[in-house]
Design a protein around this motif. Structure first.
Motif, PDB file in Angstrom:
ATOM      1  N   LEU A 133       2.363   8.225  -4.083  1.00 55.24           N
ATOM      2  CA  LEU A 133       3.398   8.010  -5.096  1.00 55.24           C
ATOM      3  C   LEU A 133       4.712   8.660  -4.702  1.00 55.24           C
ATOM      4  N   ALA A 134       4.621   9.831  -4.078  1.00 53.62           N
ATOM      5  CA  ALA A 134       5.846  10.504  -3.638  1.00 53.62           C
ATOM      6  C   ALA A 134       6.536   9.721  -2.524  1.00 53.62           C
ATOM      7  N   ALA A 135       5.741   9.102  -1.652  1.00 52.64           N
ATOM      8  CA  ALA A 135       6.304   8.372  -0.513  1.00 52.64           C
ATOM      9  C   ALA A 135       6.869   7.014  -0.917  1.00 52.64           C
ATOM     10  N   ASN A 136       6.149   6.302  -1.787  1.00 53.18           N
ATOM     11  CA  ASN A 136       6.515   4.917  -2.102  1.00 53.18           C
ATOM     12  C   ASN A 136       7.191   4.732  -3.447  1.00 53.18           C
ATOM     13  N   GLY A 137       7.091   5.708  -4.326  1.00 50.71           N
ATOM     14  CA  GLY A 137       7.663   5.577  -5.647  1.00 50.71           C
ATOM     15  C   GLY A 137       6.740   4.828  -6.598  1.00 50.71           C
ATOM     16  N   THR A 138       7.181   4.615  -7.816  1.00 50.82           N
ATOM     17  CA  THR A 138       6.339   4.007  -8.837  1.00 50.82           C
ATOM     18  C   THR A 138       6.460   2.484  -8.883  1.00 50.82           C
ATOM     19  N   VAL A 139       7.525   1.937  -8.308  1.00 52.08           N
ATOM     20  CA  VAL A 139       7.698   0.483  -8.208  1.00 52.08           C
ATOM     21  C   VAL A 139       7.950   0.183  -6.735  1.00 52.08           C
ATOM     22  N   TYR A 140       6.939  -0.382  -6.086  1.00 47.00           N
ATOM     23  CA  TYR A 140       6.942  -0.468  -4.622  1.00 47.00           C
ATOM     24  C   TYR A 140       6.604  -1.878  -4.157  1.00 47.00           C
ATOM     25  N   SER A 199       5.341  -4.069  -0.966  1.00 50.25           N
ATOM     26  CA  SER A 199       4.682  -3.918   0.323  1.00 50.25           C
ATOM     27  C   SER A 199       5.353  -4.784   1.384  1.00 50.25           C
ATOM     28  N   VAL A 200       4.953  -4.590   2.629  1.00 48.74           N
ATOM     29  CA  VAL A 200       5.517  -5.382   3.724  1.00 48.74           C
ATOM     30  C   VAL A 200       5.151  -6.858   3.568  1.00 48.74           C
ATOM     31  N   GLY A 245       5.246  -8.316   0.732  1.00 46.03           N
ATOM     32  CA  GLY A 245       6.044  -8.834  -0.375  1.00 46.03           C
ATOM     33  C   GLY A 245       5.386  -8.719  -1.736  1.00 46.03           C
ATOM     34  N   PHE A 246       4.262  -7.978  -1.836  1.00 48.37           N
ATOM     35  CA  PHE A 246       3.531  -7.838  -3.099  1.00 48.37           C
ATOM     36  C   PHE A 246       3.937  -6.531  -3.775  1.00 48.37           C
ATOM     37  N   TRP A 247       4.303  -6.624  -5.049  1.00 48.08           N
ATOM     38  CA  TRP A 247       4.753  -5.441  -5.791  1.00 48.08           C
ATOM     39  C   TRP A 247       3.578  -4.643  -6.346  1.00 48.08           C
ATOM     40  N   ARG A 248       3.686  -3.321  -6.292  1.00 46.16           N
ATOM     41  CA  ARG A 248       2.723  -2.428  -6.929  1.00 46.16           C
ATOM     42  C   ARG A 248       3.495  -1.526  -7.883  1.00 46.16           C
ATOM     43  N   ILE A 249       3.124  -1.590  -9.156  1.00 46.88           N
ATOM     44  CA  ILE A 249       3.867  -0.885 -10.211  1.00 46.88           C
ATOM     45  C   ILE A 249       2.937   0.137 -10.865  1.00 46.88           C
ATOM     46  N   CYS A 250       3.378   1.389 -10.935  1.00 43.57           N
ATOM     47  CA  CYS A 250       2.505   2.503 -11.365  1.00 43.57           C
ATOM     48  C   CYS A 250       3.120   3.264 -12.535  1.00 43.57           C
ATOM     49  N   PRO A 251       3.062   2.718 -13.744  1.00 47.84           N
ATOM     50  CA  PRO A 251       3.700   3.378 -14.897  1.00 47.84           C
ATOM     51  C   PRO A 251       3.090   4.726 -15.276  1.00 47.84           C
ATOM     52  N   LEU A 252       1.806   4.924 -14.974  1.00 49.42           N
ATOM     53  CA  LEU A 252       1.123   6.149 -15.403  1.00 49.42           C
ATOM     54  C   LEU A 252       1.244   7.280 -14.395  1.00 49.42           C
TER      55      LEU A 252
END
Length: 229
Positions: free
Chosen positions: A137-144, A146-147, A149-156
């Motif tokens: 989470l520190a490296a990629n952030g909460t809205v990331y 990927s290479v 093109g798929f988004w990963r969103i981490c609200p919690l």
């Protein structure tokens, strides 16, 4: 032990409200970047909070659950999923199989992503749960993105377990019965862990004590579970 009483107290604190508002901000940001995202849901405590929070921002959001042969034996997922569906939630179940506990289904996330077209997913990662998740989470952030093109969103990401318990209590969310028995610090999964001996052993011993009939049925699917109890 993090109980519902602890959650009740937490829900009255300003810090809790600030943490939830931060999560809502991440959801809003995520949906702006990826409006067709789904919720990757394990129907554990974090997933319950994630699903409810995202649906308040996007009422027609879809949840996707990976079901394994052993899922219904481990916890009362069917009851919880049924309660969410009764509330009008759109839930897609993807059934995966493996021949042994050590078999790797490397493409399970890809299968979940391709169940219907989607550009990303909301996931319940929390930094508190492990060092690896904190680093990610520190490296990629909460809205990331990927290479691929798929988004990963981490609200919690920055919520504490007490915040999770507080939200569940505040909104009376459907949750697995194990949290009533063991408290909200309990970690659950929809399959027996593949690559962590200690976590696997703990899960199987608890299942054998809690529900011997379910454990016996699990043993028929995977005879090797007897080695852990």
């Amino acid at each position: 032990m993090i109980t519902r009483d602890v959650g009740r107290l937490r829900s009255k604190m300003a810090g809790y409200r600030k943490a939830i508002d931060r999560a809502k901000g991440i959801i809003h940001d995520g949906l702006e970047k990826c409006p067709d995202a789904f919720v990757a849901c394990s129907f554990g405590k974090d997933s319950s909070v994630l699903l409810d929070l995202v649906r308040r921002e996007k009422p027609d959001i879809e949840a996707r659950f990976v079901r394994w042969d052993e899922s219904a034996l481990l916890y009362d997922f069917d009851r919880v999923i049924g309660e969410w569906e009764d509330r009008g939630f759109d839930i897609t179940q993807i059934h995966l199989q493996r021949d042994s506990l050590d078999d790797k289904v490397a493409d399970r996330w890809e299968r979940m992503a391709k169940a219907r077209p989607a550009g990303g997913s909301f996931v319940g990662l929390r930094a508190q749960e492990s060092k690896g998740r904190r680093i990610t989470l520190a490296a990629n952030g909460t809205v990331y993105k990927s290479v691929k093109g798929f988004w990963r969103i981490c609200p919690l990401a920055w919520l504490q377990t007490e915040d999770i318990a507080a939200y569940i209590y505040e909104h009376d969310l459907p949750t697995l019965s194990v949290y009533d028995e063991e408290g909200f610090q309990e970690r659950t999964a929809s399959r027996v862990p593949r690559n962590d001996y200690m976590i696997r052993q703990e899960m199987l011993n608890k299942l054998a004590a809690r529900d011997p009939i379910a454990f016996s049925r699990l043993e028929r699917i995977y005879p090797e579970v007897s080695e852990y109890v």
